[in-house]
Design a protein around this motif. Structure first.
Motif, PDB file in Angstrom:
ATOM      1  N   GLN A  18       0.844  -1.193   0.000  1.00 34.36           N
ATOM      2  CA  GLN A  18       0.000   0.000   0.000  1.00 34.36           C
ATOM      3  C   GLN A  18       0.875   1.236   0.000  1.00 34.36           C
ATOM      4  O   GLN A  18       1.703   1.418   0.884  1.00 34.36           O
ATOM      5  CB  GLN A  18      -0.881  -0.015   1.258  1.00 34.36           C
ATOM      6  N   GLY A  19       0.667   2.098  -0.979  1.00 38.28           N
ATOM      7  CA  GLY A  19       1.447   3.334  -1.039  1.00 38.28           C
ATOM      8  C   GLY A  19       2.023   3.546  -2.421  1.00 38.28           C
ATOM      9  O   GLY A  19       2.501   2.603  -3.050  1.00 38.28           O
ATOM     10  N   GLU A  20       1.982   4.800  -2.849  1.00 39.53           N
ATOM     11  CA  GLU A  20       2.472   5.088  -4.203  1.00 39.53           C
ATOM     12  C   GLU A  20       3.993   5.028  -4.276  1.00 39.53           C
ATOM     13  O   GLU A  20       4.555   4.818  -5.340  1.00 39.53           O
ATOM     14  CB  GLU A  20       1.995   6.475  -4.630  1.00 39.53           C
ATOM     15  N   GLU A  21       4.661   5.193  -3.129  1.00 39.70           N
ATOM     16  CA  GLU A  21       6.134   5.232  -3.129  1.00 39.70           C
ATOM     17  C   GLU A  21       6.745   3.911  -3.566  1.00 39.70           C
ATOM     18  O   GLU A  21       7.858   3.865  -4.065  1.00 39.70           O
ATOM     19  CB  GLU A  21       6.663   5.598  -1.736  1.00 39.70           C
ATOM     20  N   VAL A  49      -6.606   5.567  -7.953  1.00 42.88           N
ATOM     21  CA  VAL A  49      -5.833   4.720  -8.857  1.00 42.88           C
ATOM     22  C   VAL A  49      -6.208   3.267  -8.567  1.00 42.88           C
ATOM     23  O   VAL A  49      -6.132   2.825  -7.426  1.00 42.88           O
ATOM     24  CB  VAL A  49      -4.315   4.924  -8.629  1.00 42.88           C
ATOM     25  N   PRO A  50      -6.644   2.546  -9.574  1.00 34.19           N
ATOM     26  CA  PRO A  50      -7.007   1.147  -9.324  1.00 34.19           C
ATOM     27  C   PRO A  50      -5.772   0.310  -9.026  1.00 34.19           C
ATOM     28  O   PRO A  50      -4.692   0.566  -9.549  1.00 34.19           O
ATOM     29  CB  PRO A  50      -7.647   0.712 -10.647  1.00 34.19           C
ATOM     30  N   PRO A  51      -5.910  -0.682  -8.178  1.00 33.09           N
ATOM     31  CA  PRO A  51      -4.738  -1.510  -7.854  1.00 33.09           C
ATOM     32  C   PRO A  51      -4.364  -2.446  -8.995  1.00 33.09           C
ATOM     33  O   PRO A  51      -5.187  -2.805  -9.817  1.00 33.09           O
ATOM     34  CB  PRO A  51      -5.196  -2.307  -6.626  1.00 33.09           C
ATOM     35  N   THR A  52      -3.086  -2.808  -9.045  1.00 34.68           N
ATOM     36  CA  THR A  52      -2.614  -3.777 -10.036  1.00 34.68           C
ATOM     37  C   THR A  52      -2.289  -5.080  -9.312  1.00 34.68           C
ATOM     38  O   THR A  52      -2.022  -5.077  -8.108  1.00 34.68           O
ATOM     39  CB  THR A  52      -1.355  -3.279 -10.759  1.00 34.68           C
ATOM     40  N   LEU A 107       0.530 -13.833  -5.862  1.00 34.60           N
ATOM     41  CA  LEU A 107      -0.623 -13.452  -5.025  1.00 34.60           C
ATOM     42  C   LEU A 107      -0.427 -12.044  -4.480  1.00 34.60           C
ATOM     43  O   LEU A 107      -0.555 -11.772  -3.288  1.00 34.60           O
ATOM     44  CB  LEU A 107      -0.824 -14.434  -3.858  1.00 34.60           C
ATOM     45  N   LEU A 108      -0.067 -11.152  -5.391  1.00 37.74           N
ATOM     46  CA  LEU A 108       0.315  -9.802  -4.991  1.00 37.74           C
ATOM     47  C   LEU A 108      -0.689  -8.775  -5.476  1.00 37.74           C
ATOM     48  O   LEU A 108      -1.181  -8.854  -6.594  1.00 37.74           O
ATOM     49  CB  LEU A 108       1.692  -9.487  -5.587  1.00 37.74           C
ATOM     50  N   ILE A 109      -0.999  -7.831  -4.580  1.00 32.25           N
ATOM     51  CA  ILE A 109      -1.789  -6.677  -4.992  1.00 32.25           C
ATOM     52  C   ILE A 109      -1.004  -5.413  -4.691  1.00 32.25           C
ATOM     53  O   ILE A 109      -0.477  -5.248  -3.585  1.00 32.25           O
ATOM     54  CB  ILE A 109      -3.195  -6.665  -4.311  1.00 32.25           C
ATOM     55  N   ASN A 110      -0.864  -4.549  -5.697  1.00 32.81           N
ATOM     56  CA  ASN A 110      -0.171  -3.274  -5.527  1.00 32.81           C
ATOM     57  C   ASN A 110      -1.217  -2.177  -5.518  1.00 32.81           C
ATOM     58  O   ASN A 110      -1.850  -1.904  -6.538  1.00 32.81           O
ATOM     59  CB  ASN A 110       0.769  -2.999  -6.706  1.00 32.81           C
ATOM     60  N   ASN A 111      -1.381  -1.569  -4.376  1.00 38.29           N
ATOM     61  CA  ASN A 111      -2.341  -0.478  -4.268  1.00 38.29           C
ATOM     62  C   ASN A 111      -1.587   0.837  -4.146  1.00 38.29           C
ATOM     63  O   ASN A 111      -1.023   1.136  -3.107  1.00 38.29           O
ATOM     64  CB  ASN A 111      -3.240  -0.703  -3.039  1.00 38.29           C
ATOM     65  N   GLU A 122      -9.872  -4.584   2.437  1.00 41.52           N
ATOM     66  CA  GLU A 122     -10.265  -4.183   1.078  1.00 41.52           C
ATOM     67  C   GLU A 122      -9.313  -4.726   0.033  1.00 41.52           C
ATOM     68  O   GLU A 122      -9.725  -5.204  -1.027  1.00 41.52           O
ATOM     69  CB  GLU A 122     -10.302  -2.656   0.976  1.00 41.52           C
ATOM     70  N   ASN A 123      -8.039  -4.637   0.355  1.00 37.53           N
ATOM     71  CA  ASN A 123      -7.034  -5.158  -0.582  1.00 37.53           C
ATOM     72  C   ASN A 123      -7.208  -6.656  -0.780  1.00 37.53           C
ATOM     73  O   ASN A 123      -7.149  -7.159  -1.903  1.00 37.53           O
ATOM     74  CB  ASN A 123      -5.622  -4.857  -0.078  1.00 37.53           C
TER      75      ASN A 123
END
Lengths: 314, 349
Positions: free
Chosen positions: A145-148, B10-13, B19-23, B47-48
């Motif tokens: 979580q986080g844009e960085e 920004v939607p997550p990728t 099994l990774l979510i980048n938010n 949520e993630n």
């Protein structure tokens, strides 16, 4: 191959151990070596033990204290990594200058690739959370979580390292009911907050289940101290994949058009039609002017008998 | 459903292989202070997790394996480094090359072999096999010497076969090494890049010439060809020999010592030095902290002029200059002669 070495293994167990260590196309799950430094506080020692619990069975905890400084002299870690065949390591120490210090790093070919030093803050051990823990060897879900994590180069490197560290065993198929563990890394005020949850899947109205989380622990925040990140060339070399044999596709030929015919297109080059070698026909030998006189009429064919007649006449 | 806790601008990728979510959305700074932090983080995580699981359930085809529902995971899209370099293809051994040329294929053998003696099927290898070396009775063949030990003969032959096989194996390894491979790991703890014989020879040459006597007194390694000594720098005249030569040298030294008294100070050099120092001290005055750097004091033993070089250094300089001049002129003559003589141009030792 183990048989490729000059010294042949004497036992089957030895042979298997060597075979496990050799270079492979599909590699083993990366093991983590957990090392305690010369001095550790209760908190950081407990944190290291929790990390060991999280990473079991792909982890190895060294029993004795090792008063080393990874950022000054990495050779000890490299030597141990070679001895125990581990390519990840976690080094915990405590000093006045660097309290609750945790160095996470990884190696390529038993040589240091990169390592990051963190200060662990706000640590709460695994045992303080009353939630039941996940079974050993569960593949965790990872959440950043986080844009960085996508923009800052250091944090991108940290993310890559954390992914490598916590991704668990590489599997081809996953049992959907077995997705039980989530590790969340959030960037907040210069700290990476690490939280670990147990996933419970509840039935919802639709096919997709509803997720419920229970914090399982451990809980800590990582504050970046020093780092030694691999150069792009080093990373590229570490990323080199083995060449996988692919079926070469033959262009232009259709092996089967559905009716058992093998089709292809023959490309003939440019042809000069007047220079083609054909069967010699006498009729085509005559020059073209015979056929068209100046007045446009066709010249009559002359016969031998005509010639004779002409002679007789003349 | 609860309202979205995050500003999902920004939607997550996803990387389902890991099994990774980048938010990439930032955390709400107000919620991260105080006691609200943990519930907020838990809500964010929930949520993630929900997004990730929806993605998994939607994207991956579910299969049934026995009594579990599984989904095949795609290969990870995030680049992660390997543990070790990919394996190098092993070059074929001599037999394998031969077999390839002659198109000899391996025949898969049955594990059980009919054993005449016992009248039963026995495994070809391993426990319970019909081992000829464990025979209690051996026929003496007609062609053999009646006094020969048949059991001993079998043992010897087996030893020879094993030794031959081992030799072939080592030959294959050495051939691979010669053709540009590296020596494979000798043990679990060892390994690493070891040099070819060429590299080792080179290393030996370099190591030998790295000492003051350029390897003149180093022990000769077996099979080493020692060439002429390269880079010999210090030449010492022999202790014994012509007395007149030695006398001449000593007289020269005395002459130089006497000659030094006439010119203790190289005035030109002294003046230049002084000027340089004055310029430097001027710079120091303009420095940030405005402090002058203390001048280096010379030791009491040496006699030195103000701002100049020591007498010894002067003498050395003049001597070297004189010798250099003489040497240079001599060398120049020699060079001209040699150039005119020979065809090669360029540096000569």
């Amino acid at each position: 191959m183990a048989s490729n070495s000059v010294i042949k293994p004497k036992t089957q167990a030895g042979k298997r151990a060597l075979a496990r260590r050799e270079e492979k196309v599909i590699e083993n799950t990366k093991s983590c070596l957990l090392i305690r430094g010369g001095n550790t506080s209760e908190a950081i020692g407990s944190c290291l033990k929790d990390l060991y619990s999280l990473k079991k069975p792909h982890a190895l905890m060294l029993k004795r204290r090792n008063p080393i400084l990874p950022f000054e002299e990495i050779s000890f870690v490299e030597k141990m990594s070679r001895k125990y065949d581990c390519s990840l390591f976690a080094f915990a120490s405590h000093s006045k200058k660097r309290p609750n210090n945790l160095v996470l790093g990884r190696l390529f070919n038993y040589q240091l690739l990169d390592m990051i030093e963190f200060g662990v803050e706000g640590y709460q051990p695994l045992c303080t959370f009353p939630v039941a823990k996940v079974p050993v060897g569960t593949k965790p879900c990872l959440s950043f979580q986080g844009e960085e994590f996508d923009s800052d180069p250091t944090l991108m490197a940290i993310k890559n390292l954390l992914l490598d560290m916590f991704q668990g065993p590489r599997v081809e198929k996953i049992r959907l009911q077995g997705i039980e563990h989530l590790i969340q890394f959030s960037y907040c005020d210069g700290q990476i907050l690490v939280r670990s949850y147990r996933i419970l899947l509840k039935s919802s109205g639709s096919k997709i289940p509803r997720v419920e989380l229970f914090e399982m622990g451990p809980r800590f925040g990582l504050r970046l101290r020093r780092h030694k990140v691999a150069t792009p060339e080093q990373f590229k070399q570490a990323r080199r994949q083995p060449k996988v044999a692919t079926i070469k596709k033959i262009k232009n030929i259709v092996p089967d058009d559905g009716l058992g015919n093998r089709l292809g297109r023959v490309h003939v080059g440019r042809q000069e039609l007047d220079k083609l070698q054909t069967r010699k026909v006498k009729a085509l030998k005559r020059p073209r002017e015979d056929f068209n006189a100046a007045d446009g009429k066709k010249i009559k064919k002359r016969r031998l008998s005509d010639n004779k007649k002409q002679k007789n006449k003349g | 459903h609860a309202m979205s806790v995050l500003a999902t601008s920004v939607p997550p990728t996803f990387d389902l292989g890991l099994l990774l979510i980048n938010n990439p959305n930032p955390l709400d700074p107000a919620s991260t202070r105080g006691p609200e932090l943990e519930p907020y983080l838990a809500a964010v995580a929930r949520e993630n997790a929900q997004s990730l699981l929806s993605e998994i359930w939607q994207r991956l085809p579910a299969e049934r394996v026995e009594d579990a529902v599984v989904a095949p995971l795609p290969p990870p899209s995030t680049p992660l480094p390997r543990e070790k370099p990919p394996p190098k293809p092993k070059p074929p051994s001599r037999w394998e090359e031969f077999a390839r040329l002659k198109s000899i294929r391996r025949n898969k053998k049955e594990q059980a072999v009919w054993d005449e003696a016992t009248g039963e099927w026995r495994p070809r290898w391993g426990y319970g096999r019909a081992d000829p070396s464990k025979e209690w009775l051996l026929e003496v063949p007609a062609s053999a010497d009646p006094n020969e030990d048949q059991f001993g003969r079998l043992k010897k032959e087996k030893k020879e076969r094993v030794a031959k096989n081992e030799l072939q194996r080592l030959k294959n390894i050495s051939r691979n090494m010669r053709l540009g491979g590296t020596l494979p790991a000798l043990s679990a703890g060892g390994g690493g890049a070891t040099s070819s014989s060429k590299e080792l020879k080179r290393a030996l040459v370099v190591a030998k010439r790295s000492d003051a006597s350029v390897g003149q007194f180093s022990a000769k390694v077996g099979g080493e060809k020692v060439g002429h000594l390269q880079g010999r720098r210090r030449h010492f005249l022999p202790n014994t020999g012509s007395l007149t030569a030695e006398r001449g040298i000593q007289e020269q030294v005395l002459k130089e010592l006497a000659a030094r008294r006439t010119d203790p100070l190289n005035t030109e050099r002294a003046v230049n030095r002084l000027q340089q120092q004055r310029e430097q001290s001027g710079d120091a005055a303009n420095a940030v902290n405005g402090r002058r750097r203390p001048q280096k004091k010379k030791t009491a033993g040496k006699v030195s002029t103000e701002g100049g070089k020591s007498r010894r250094q002067n003498a050395r300089d003049s001597k070297s200059r004189k010798y250099k001049k003489a040497a240079a002129s001599g060398r120049a003559n020699q060079k001209m002669k040699s150039l005119m003589k020979s065809k090669t141009l360029g540096k000569r030792k």
